[in-house]
Write a protein that holds these residues in place. Structure first.
Motif, PDB file in Angstrom:
ATOM      1  N   ARG A 140       0.834  -1.198   0.000  1.00  0.00           N
ATOM      2  CA  ARG A 140       0.000   0.000   0.000  1.00  0.00           C
ATOM      3  C   ARG A 140       0.872   1.253   0.000  1.00  0.00           C
ATOM      4  O   ARG A 140       2.061   1.211   0.328  1.00  0.00           O
ATOM      5  N   ARG A 141       0.239   2.380  -0.359  1.00  0.00           N
ATOM      6  CA  ARG A 141       0.991   3.633  -0.425  1.00  0.00           C
ATOM      7  C   ARG A 141       1.563   4.017   0.936  1.00  0.00           C
ATOM      8  O   ARG A 141       2.591   4.688   1.023  1.00  0.00           O
ATOM      9  N   SER A 142       0.882   3.618   2.004  1.00  0.00           N
ATOM     10  CA  SER A 142       1.348   3.985   3.338  1.00  0.00           C
ATOM     11  C   SER A 142       2.734   3.416   3.623  1.00  0.00           C
ATOM     12  O   SER A 142       3.479   3.964   4.447  1.00  0.00           O
ATOM     13  N   ALA A 143       3.099   2.318   2.948  1.00  0.00           N
ATOM     14  CA  ALA A 143       4.412   1.731   3.179  1.00  0.00           C
ATOM     15  C   ALA A 143       5.531   2.665   2.725  1.00  0.00           C
ATOM     16  O   ALA A 143       6.616   2.669   3.310  1.00  0.00           O
ATOM     17  N   PHE A 153       5.446   5.957   2.898  1.00  0.00           N
ATOM     18  CA  PHE A 153       5.601   6.923   3.988  1.00  0.00           C
ATOM     19  C   PHE A 153       6.298   6.276   5.180  1.00  0.00           C
ATOM     20  O   PHE A 153       7.147   6.893   5.834  1.00  0.00           O
ATOM     21  N   ALA A 154       5.945   5.012   5.458  1.00  0.00           N
ATOM     22  CA  ALA A 154       6.576   4.304   6.569  1.00  0.00           C
ATOM     23  C   ALA A 154       8.070   4.141   6.333  1.00  0.00           C
ATOM     24  O   ALA A 154       8.869   4.232   7.265  1.00  0.00           O
ATOM     25  N   ALA A 194       6.447   3.973  12.340  1.00  0.00           N
ATOM     26  CA  ALA A 194       6.524   3.400  10.997  1.00  0.00           C
ATOM     27  C   ALA A 194       5.988   1.977  10.986  1.00  0.00           C
ATOM     28  O   ALA A 194       5.273   1.571  10.057  1.00  0.00           O
ATOM     29  N   ILE A 208       2.207   2.046  11.119  1.00  0.00           N
ATOM     30  CA  ILE A 208       1.654   2.396   9.800  1.00  0.00           C
ATOM     31  C   ILE A 208       1.631   1.183   8.883  1.00  0.00           C
ATOM     32  O   ILE A 208       0.663   0.929   8.167  1.00  0.00           O
ATOM     33  N   LEU A 209       2.700   0.411   8.929  1.00  0.00           N
ATOM     34  CA  LEU A 209       2.746  -0.799   8.120  1.00  0.00           C
ATOM     35  C   LEU A 209       1.652  -1.781   8.538  1.00  0.00           C
ATOM     36  O   LEU A 209       1.007  -2.417   7.700  1.00  0.00           O
ATOM     37  N   ARG A 252      -1.269  -1.102   9.980  1.00  0.00           N
ATOM     38  CA  ARG A 252      -2.573  -0.603   9.550  1.00  0.00           C
ATOM     39  C   ARG A 252      -2.734  -0.735   8.040  1.00  0.00           C
ATOM     40  O   ARG A 252      -3.815  -1.013   7.540  1.00  0.00           O
ATOM     41  N   GLY A 253      -1.620  -0.584   7.311  1.00  0.00           N
ATOM     42  CA  GLY A 253      -1.679  -0.697   5.870  1.00  0.00           C
ATOM     43  C   GLY A 253      -1.983  -2.114   5.395  1.00  0.00           C
ATOM     44  O   GLY A 253      -2.486  -2.322   4.304  1.00  0.00           O
TER      45      GLY A 253
END
Length: 303
Positions: A132-135, A137-138, A295, A298-299, A301-302
């Motif tokens: 996911r895109r959040s990775a 950012f993480a 981080a 976030i991973l 939750r992603g």
């Protein structure tokens, strides 16, 4: 009426995920204990090659006996993933053990925590697990957190050479590749078979290298035999336990989800530093560690 097959499958998947997370938490505790013994042996004067051999060799007959007890054959079903797991694992261990001598347990833990981010970024390419895109950012947050915690710009003023830090990053990258190969290997081979071949390749490889360099012909000056045996036993026992637990964990859930459990290494490493070396983490280490934990969340939750 019987239970809905879809609900039963979801419940089984959730149970497997929870068991996998618990196994990885236990594996993390074992690896920190192993790292503490390794750091003590490195401070006593043992080389990286010697410590790697004593970390792996005592476990080889134990794994073989366990495989015999379970009636498992030695020949792997898929040799490729096991071979790559072994090679990446050896590279990760060599880099990690080298860096341990110069860095504190917390500093080593911070560098090791780059590994789950590497897993999240590389898993879509290697394991075909969606990223996911959040990775992304993480990844940035994790790298920034490691820089804040370690402050490489001030490393020289703290008498900490930059080379061990760079080697520690290399250890995290090799470890990420090894963990992904564990997931691929555990899909076709048992945890014991994967562990056996990694242990065998590493044991005989570092033994040959050490003998070629004139090592293994005595203990460093000033190191007594009984304390050395105790530290070697602790290294082997906790290393083998962590390795088996980690392999079983990766067989139960997605690689990025399992890898993020390694963030528990920060508080465990803080305790190890305090108890064994009397080292207190500074505010930079605490802030950077919190950023890296963020981080990891976030991973999670992603996923």
């Amino acid at each position: 009426m019987g239970e809905d097959p879809d609900e039963a499958s979801l419940r089984a998947d959730e149970h497997g995920r929870r068991v996998g997370l618990l196994l990885m938490l236990l594996a993390t505790c074992c690896f920190i204990a192993m790292a503490s013994f390794v750091k003590l042996l490195r401070e006593d004067g043992l080389s990286t090659t010697q410590v790697m051999f004593w970390r792996m060799a005592p476990a080889l007959p134990l794994v073989w006996l366990e495989m015999r007890r379970r009636g498992q054959r030695l020949r792997p079903t898929a040799a490729g993933p096991i071979l790559w797991r072994s090679l990446f694992g050896i590279g990760a261990m060599a880099c990690y053990f080298y860096a341990l001598r110069a860095l504190s347990m917390v500093e080593n833990a911070v560098l090791s925590l780059l590994q789950p981010v590497f897993v999240a970024v590389l898993a879509p390419l290697v394991l075909d697990e969606r990223l996911r895109r959040s990775a992304i950012f993480a990844l940035g947050l994790g790298v920034l957190g490691s820089l804040v915690a370690l402050r490489p710009d001030q490393a020289l003023s703290r008498d900490v050479p930059l080379l061990p830090m760079l080697v520690g990053v290399g250890a995290a990258l090799c470890s990420a590749c090894a963990h992904m190969m564990v997931r691929k290997a555990s899909a076709t081979d048992s945890a014991e078979r994967v562990v056996f071949w990694f242990t065998a390749v590493c044991t005989f490889g570092v033994l040959a290298l050490g003998l070629a360099r004139g090592e293994f012909f005595g203990l460093p000056e000033g190191l007594a035999l009984l304390p050395a045996i105790g530290k070697i036993a602790g290294t082997a026992l906790f290393g083998l336990s962590g390795q088996v637990l980690m392999t079983r964990a990766y067989g139960r859930a997605a690689a990025p989800m399992i890898a993020m459990v390694a963030y528990a290494a920060i508080p465990i490493s803080v305790v190890a530093d305090l108890v064994t070396w009397g080292v207190h983490p500074g505010p930079d280490a605490i802030l950077g560690s919190l950023m890296m934990v963020g981080a990891g969340l976030i991973l999670a939750r992603g996923r």
